[in-house]
Design a protein around this motif. Sequence first.
Motif, PDB file in Angstrom:
ATOM      1  N   ASN A  64       0.881  -1.125   0.095  1.00  0.00           N
ATOM      2  CA  ASN A  64      -0.164   0.021   0.082  1.00  0.00           C
ATOM      3  C   ASN A  64       1.081   1.175  -0.026  1.00  0.00           C
ATOM      4  OD1 ASN A  64       0.882   0.141   2.749  1.00  0.00           O
ATOM      5  ND2 ASN A  64      -0.925  -0.400   3.527  1.00  0.00           N
ATOM      6  N   LYS A  66       1.991   3.258   2.456  1.00  0.00           N
ATOM      7  CA  LYS A  66       2.868   3.248   3.463  1.00  0.00           C
ATOM      8  C   LYS A  66       3.954   1.946   3.279  1.00  0.00           C
ATOM      9  CE  LYS A  66       1.996   3.605   7.408  1.00  0.00           C
ATOM     10  NZ  LYS A  66       1.304   3.461   9.003  1.00  0.00           N
ATOM     11  N   GLU A  68       3.370  -0.884   3.535  1.00  0.00           N
ATOM     12  CA  GLU A  68       3.174  -2.224   3.971  1.00  0.00           C
ATOM     13  C   GLU A  68       2.538  -3.463   3.065  1.00  0.00           C
ATOM     14  OE1 GLU A  68       1.143  -0.141   8.057  1.00  0.00           O
ATOM     15  OE2 GLU A  68      -0.114  -0.403   6.021  1.00  0.00           O
ATOM     16  N   GLN A 145      -6.093   1.123   1.978  1.00  0.00           N
ATOM     17  CA  GLN A 145      -4.913   1.839   1.734  1.00  0.00           C
ATOM     18  C   GLN A 145      -3.843   1.934   2.979  1.00  0.00           C
ATOM     19  OE1 GLN A 145      -6.147   5.914   0.973  1.00  0.00           O
ATOM     20  NE2 GLN A 145      -6.841   5.531  -1.169  1.00  0.00           N
ATOM     21  N   TYR A 146      -4.568   1.477   4.140  1.00  0.00           N
ATOM     22  CA  TYR A 146      -3.767   1.529   5.452  1.00  0.00           C
ATOM     23  C   TYR A 146      -4.205   0.478   6.330  1.00  0.00           C
ATOM     24  CZ  TYR A 146      -2.998   6.660   4.205  1.00  0.00           C
ATOM     25  OH  TYR A 146      -2.777   7.701   3.507  1.00  0.00           O
ATOM     26  N   SER A 148      -5.625  -0.807   8.864  1.00  0.00           N
ATOM     27  CA  SER A 148      -6.396  -0.258  10.012  1.00  0.00           C
ATOM     28  C   SER A 148      -7.865  -0.860   9.801  1.00  0.00           C
ATOM     29  CB  SER A 148      -6.363   1.111  10.090  1.00  0.00           C
ATOM     30  OG  SER A 148      -6.958   1.984   8.965  1.00  0.00           O
ATOM     31  N   ASP A 176       0.719   8.357  11.717  1.00  0.00           N
ATOM     32  CA  ASP A 176       1.076   7.666  10.297  1.00  0.00           C
ATOM     33  C   ASP A 176       2.381   6.729  10.375  1.00  0.00           C
ATOM     34  OD1 ASP A 176      -1.071   9.033   9.236  1.00  0.00           O
ATOM     35  OD2 ASP A 176       0.237  10.971   8.433  1.00  0.00           O
TER      36      ASP A 176
END
Length: 198
Positions: A64, A66, A68, A145-146, A148, A176
């Motif tokens: 993604n 970040k 990850e 995207q993250y 979470s 972040d």
Amino acid sequence: MDLYSRLVAIFKVLLPLIALGILATLFLLSRGSNFEATIPFADSEVAERTRGQQITAPFYSGTNQKGEEIVVRAALARPGDENTPAEATEVNAKLTATDGVELTLDSEKVRVDMQSDVATFQGGVRMTTSTGIEIETEELEATLQYLSGQTNGAISGTSPFGDLTAGRMTFGPENDDGPLHVLFNQGVKLIYLPKKTD
């Protein structure tokens, strides 16, 4: 003409007639047989497969925004459109955070809303982390995207501290660049199980 020549002449006529009789008998017998083509699928399976496009045993691997890592496997997937979310069944997703923490999600079905970048895991959802947390719930939403997400109902499971239940769970970084945090709320109950020492 001697006897041998007569027998040869008779067999030259008789043998082809016998062969024609055998062939005629085979054709007559085959007309009485019922050779229906059968499809090795139940009617419901055929209807399901012809309903729309689908992919068998899809596999996805990527990162993604970040950085990850995300790896997703499923038994079956169907693409969605503007009005219908994409779906997948018997899903296994593995997410690896930048700090090395791994999170695995298993569920019977996943619906993906591409517009909101949210994947909804449904039916026998099981979440495990490399830090020793194992959670079970009926529905869990995760962002694409993250790293979470949150559950939409009660959870039960185990942790390094003991068995726990809660009305809701959320997970993700506090900022972040922060590490992954798992937060339990709404009537949290923890049964502490101390580690046995020799």
